[in-house]
Write an enzyme that holds these catalytic residues in place. Sequence first.
Site, PDB file in Angstrom:
ATOM      1  N   ASP A 127       0.803  -1.224   0.000  1.00  0.00           N
ATOM      2  CA  ASP A 127       0.000   0.000   0.000  1.00  0.00           C
ATOM      3  C   ASP A 127       0.837   1.276   0.000  1.00  0.00           C
ATOM      4  O   ASP A 127       0.365   2.338   0.410  1.00  0.00           O
ATOM      5  CB  ASP A 127      -0.972   0.014   1.189  1.00  0.00           C
ATOM      6  CG  ASP A 127      -2.147   0.957   0.963  1.00  0.00           C
ATOM      7  OD1 ASP A 127      -2.614   1.049  -0.185  1.00  0.00           O
ATOM      8  OD2 ASP A 127      -2.585   1.601   1.934  1.00  0.00           O
ATOM      9  N   ASP A 180      -4.149  -4.899  -4.910  1.00  0.00           N
ATOM     10  CA  ASP A 180      -3.362  -3.750  -5.396  1.00  0.00           C
ATOM     11  C   ASP A 180      -1.891  -4.037  -5.674  1.00  0.00           C
ATOM     12  O   ASP A 180      -1.182  -3.142  -6.147  1.00  0.00           O
ATOM     13  CB  ASP A 180      -3.429  -2.580  -4.416  1.00  0.00           C
ATOM     14  CG  ASP A 180      -4.737  -1.826  -4.508  1.00  0.00           C
ATOM     15  OD1 ASP A 180      -5.489  -2.042  -5.462  1.00  0.00           O
ATOM     16  OD2 ASP A 180      -5.013  -1.024  -3.603  1.00  0.00           O
ATOM     17  N   ASP A 211     -11.947   2.118   6.389  1.00  0.00           N
ATOM     18  CA  ASP A 211     -10.892   2.254   5.389  1.00  0.00           C
ATOM     19  C   ASP A 211      -9.656   2.940   5.960  1.00  0.00           C
ATOM     20  O   ASP A 211      -8.601   2.920   5.342  1.00  0.00           O
ATOM     21  CB  ASP A 211     -11.388   3.063   4.193  1.00  0.00           C
ATOM     22  CG  ASP A 211     -12.455   2.339   3.395  1.00  0.00           C
ATOM     23  OD1 ASP A 211     -12.274   1.146   3.121  1.00  0.00           O
ATOM     24  OD2 ASP A 211     -13.466   2.967   3.039  1.00  0.00           O
TER      25      ASP A 211
END
Length: 343
Positions: free
Chosen positions: A131, A169, A318
Amino acid sequence: MYRKNTGRGHGFAAMGMRTGVALAGAALLLVGCSSGGDSDGDASSPPVKQQPKGKDPYWVNPDGNAAKQVEAYSKDDKKDDAEQIRKIAEQPVAEWIVPETAEDQARGFTEAAEKADRDALLVLYNIPHRDCGQYSGGGAADGNAYRAFVDQVAKGIGDRHATVILEPDAVLHMVDNCTPQQFHEERYDLLKGAIGKLKSLKNTKVYLDAGNAGWQNPDALWEPLKRSGVEQADGFSVNVSNFQTTEVSTEFGKKLSAKIGNKPFVIDTARNGNGPYTKGKDPWCNPPGRALGETPTTKTSDPLVDAYLWVKRPGESDGTCRGGPKAGEWWPEYALGLAKASG
């Protein structure tokens, strides 16, 4: 950094060791009581049951955060709120494996699912440099630590049935250069190795993550997905932790699939009922006015879509934006908003 709505706050990032251990312990205890709601429960709060296996073969965790919230609201005589949260509690959601207890969690969740005659739905989210250091930053210390983590997960799963969403991701952040170039070759090798290890198991399906339609450039993704081993996987996943509609996500996935041998894919529909939020800073982070999407099922509207799944666990934050707790922590007010907005 998060160009074109690629950012997210993923499931366990900042959940912490304590929560992960608790989940693993709960899963191990559930082996004897998760066969579909046979355990004792308050008469005012019926136990959470499994969905019909024919359309939804994934395990519903009867001791998940949403199920606990149903019980809490019921005890507080907030019956309307309890029934709203039940919309979440009675659907299978993914279990994000915490690296500190990876083998125990993988074993516990798959044993509980097997006891209920269902498949476990797991997420591996521990790639080094995860991330890009944002809300869900972290990951394994290095390549060897990551390989050991995957080995532990595989040992925990064994021959039991599991579906694994692999590294949300991880590929996309190489394509958009959010992950620095010097880490790309190792990441390709780690993803390919993880797919190979998990696919060596007898009853495990693997879907390599391919980002979301908010990025809107599938042509740039197919070659990196191939280099990451997607052709050896069962397919790929889209929209994990995001809000793109099912229709848009299906179109995105089909364009990508056409470039990689018509591989099937799965869509995270957990929070996409009202589509993406487009206002303010970080529209992907705890956006207001969102809703639950299609409930998990393998009966989808397109033959290339293997399943609609709830990969991001509805009601978990989140990140510390818009008043939310840390990424991955349960946020009952947000969960209630999602449920109410879904009708």
